[in-house]
Each structure stands twice: as C-alpha cells, then as structure tokens.
Design an enzyme around this catalytic site. Structure first.
Site, mmCIF file in Angstrom:
data_model
loop_
_atom_site.group_PDB
_atom_site.id
_atom_site.type_symbol
_atom_site.label_atom_id
_atom_site.label_comp_id
_atom_site.label_asym_id
_atom_site.label_seq_id
_atom_site.Cartn_x
_atom_site.Cartn_y
_atom_site.Cartn_z
ATOM 1 N N ASP A 248 -1.359 -31.584 7.168
ATOM 2 C CA ASP A 248 -0.568 -31.335 8.369
ATOM 3 C C ASP A 248 0.429 -32.475 8.582
ATOM 4 O OD1 ASP A 248 -2.182 -29.133 8.803
ATOM 5 O OD2 ASP A 248 -3.573 -30.246 10.093
HETATM 6 N N1 URA Z 1 -7.696 -30.222 7.474
HETATM 7 C C1 URA Z 1 -6.861 -30.252 8.536
HETATM 8 O O1 URA Z 1 -7.203 -29.790 9.616
HETATM 9 N N2 URA Z 1 -5.642 -30.803 8.379
HETATM 10 C C2 URA Z 1 -5.218 -31.361 7.208
HETATM 11 O O2 URA Z 1 -4.096 -31.870 7.138
HETATM 12 C C3 URA Z 1 -6.106 -31.328 6.133
HETATM 13 C C4 URA Z 1 -7.334 -30.755 6.278
#
Ligand code: URA
Length: 229
Positions: free
Chosen positions: A101
């Site tokens: 993310d």
């Molecule tokens: N899980 C998440 O919620 N976000 C990420 O960036 C990676 C794994």
C-alpha cells in the site's frame, strides 16, 4: 515469451512497432516467417529480424526499500511511483512482485521477468513474507491463535492460510504470511477489532531488507534462484 515481447527485449522497438515488424513478415523463428505477434518464442529459438539474429537482454531483478507515500503502480494521480527511485533504463518494462500500500514501507521486489514473479506470488509456493506491524490498540493475546487457525475476512469465501504472529510488545508484532490478499495485514487486524498504524515488510523468503529507505540493489543470481525454488 510472446514474439512481440521477444523483439522488444532484444531491440529498442516498442510493442506496437514490434507487432508491425511481424505483420510486415520481417521476423522469422527458426527460419520460418511468423505473422502473429502473440506466437510464442522460446529463448532457444533462433529469432531473426531482417535476417539478423536477435538476443533478448537478460532479465532484471531489484530489491528496493519502499518509502511511504509512493505507489506500486506505474502511474498514480496522488503519489509518485516507487519505480522513480530506480535509476534504471526502460522503467516501463518493469513491474512489482506483489504490491504494498502507499503507506506501507519496506521490502519490494521489482523485475521484468513475468514467470518469476508469477511463480513467487502464487499461493501454492507458500513463500513467507514477514511484516512488522504497529497497532493502535494493545494486541489481545488470543489473536496469535486466531491467525494460526485462519480467519474469514469480510467478503471472502475461504479463510486465510495459517499465519504466525510474534507479539513484541502490546502495540508491536511480527506477522508472517504465506499469501498476499488485498490489504491482507490491515484486514486481518481489523477483523480482531484493531487497526494497523504502521506496516513495514522486512523479509520475503530468505531475503532480508538490507538497503536504506528509498535505496535499492540488484539481486544476485543466487538470490533469484533461491526465490524460484
Ligand atoms: N497487507 C496490507 O494490508 N498492506 C500491505 O501493503 C501489505 C500487506
């Protein structure tokens, strides 16, 4: 790989231009004219353009320490792409192996080898990904058992695969996953009534994050091979 891609990877032609060359009957595979851009060309085939043999450039594999406020897509309207950190050529040929993310930091793999990344992200491969998680509320002690047994996330029909949770202190933990569902870590903690405040990926398989934030390095051939096992 596809014939048009084979040409792109051996020349400076774009995919569109490569497809034009194929249509113009200027490309041969093992001596025979091939007119479909989607035909497969094996690395051992002799592919020629205007009778000159083509050799694809070797695949590239990068390890990168992703900063916050960057995105794992090639273009975005809000944040810059993490690819801008790589001072490598032909950035548009590269893709990220699994996404983080925008607010997640840490270990990200980038490559132009689609087979390698597909294999690495397939759930059957069960490749471990270790995340350092900071929570907004104290982690309840029964969460480790819930994650070990698998939980059903909202809108999904199968429970998460067994995950290991190591509680460091009430607000911090290490979570090891072997799959990569959409926003998985955040949704898993949300399902326990908690909220992820900060998320950092520190390991994929045997590969530890060993460069500073915003920096990158190429993987060694041995590391590439290790992750293919
Ligand atoms: N899980 C998440 O919620 N976000 C990420 O960036 C990676 C794994």
């Amino acid at each position: 790989m596809r014939l048009d891609k084979f040409i792109c990877k051996s020349t400076e032609y774009s995919l569109l231009e490569a497809s034009g060359l194929i249509e113009e009957r200027r490309v041969r595979v093992n001596g025979l004219v091939v007119t479909k851009a989607s035909s497969q060309a094996h690395i051992n085939n002799i592919v020629t353009l205007d009778n000159e043999p083509l050799t694809p450039r070797p695949f590239r594999y990068f390890l990168l320490n992703k900063p916050a406020d960057t995105v794992c897509s090639n273009v975005d309207e809000v944040f810059p792409s993490v690819l801008n950190l790589l001072n490598a050529e032909r950035l548009s040929e590269l893709h990220m192996v699994g996404r983080l993310d925008a607010d997640t930091t840490g270990l990200l793999l980038v490559t132009d080898d689609g087979h390698w990344s597909f294999n690495l992200t397939s759930p059957e491969k069960k490749c471990e990904k270790v995340y350092k998680v900071m929570l907004s509320r104290p982690i309840s002690p029964d969460v480790a058992k819930l994650f070990r047994e698998g939980i059903l996330l909202q809108g999904e029909s199968t429970p998460t695969l067994p995950a290991k949770l190591k509680i460091i202190d009430p607000y911090n933990a290490l979570l090891t996953l072997t799959e990569g569902r959409f926003h998985q870590v955040k949704r898993m903690f949300f399902a326990t009534g908690n909220r992820v405040k900060a998320l950092h990926r520190q390991r994929i398989g045997n590969l530890e994050l060993d460069v500073d934030i915003g920096h990158w390095r190429s993987l060694t051939l041995e590391e590439v091979g290790d992750l293919s096992l």
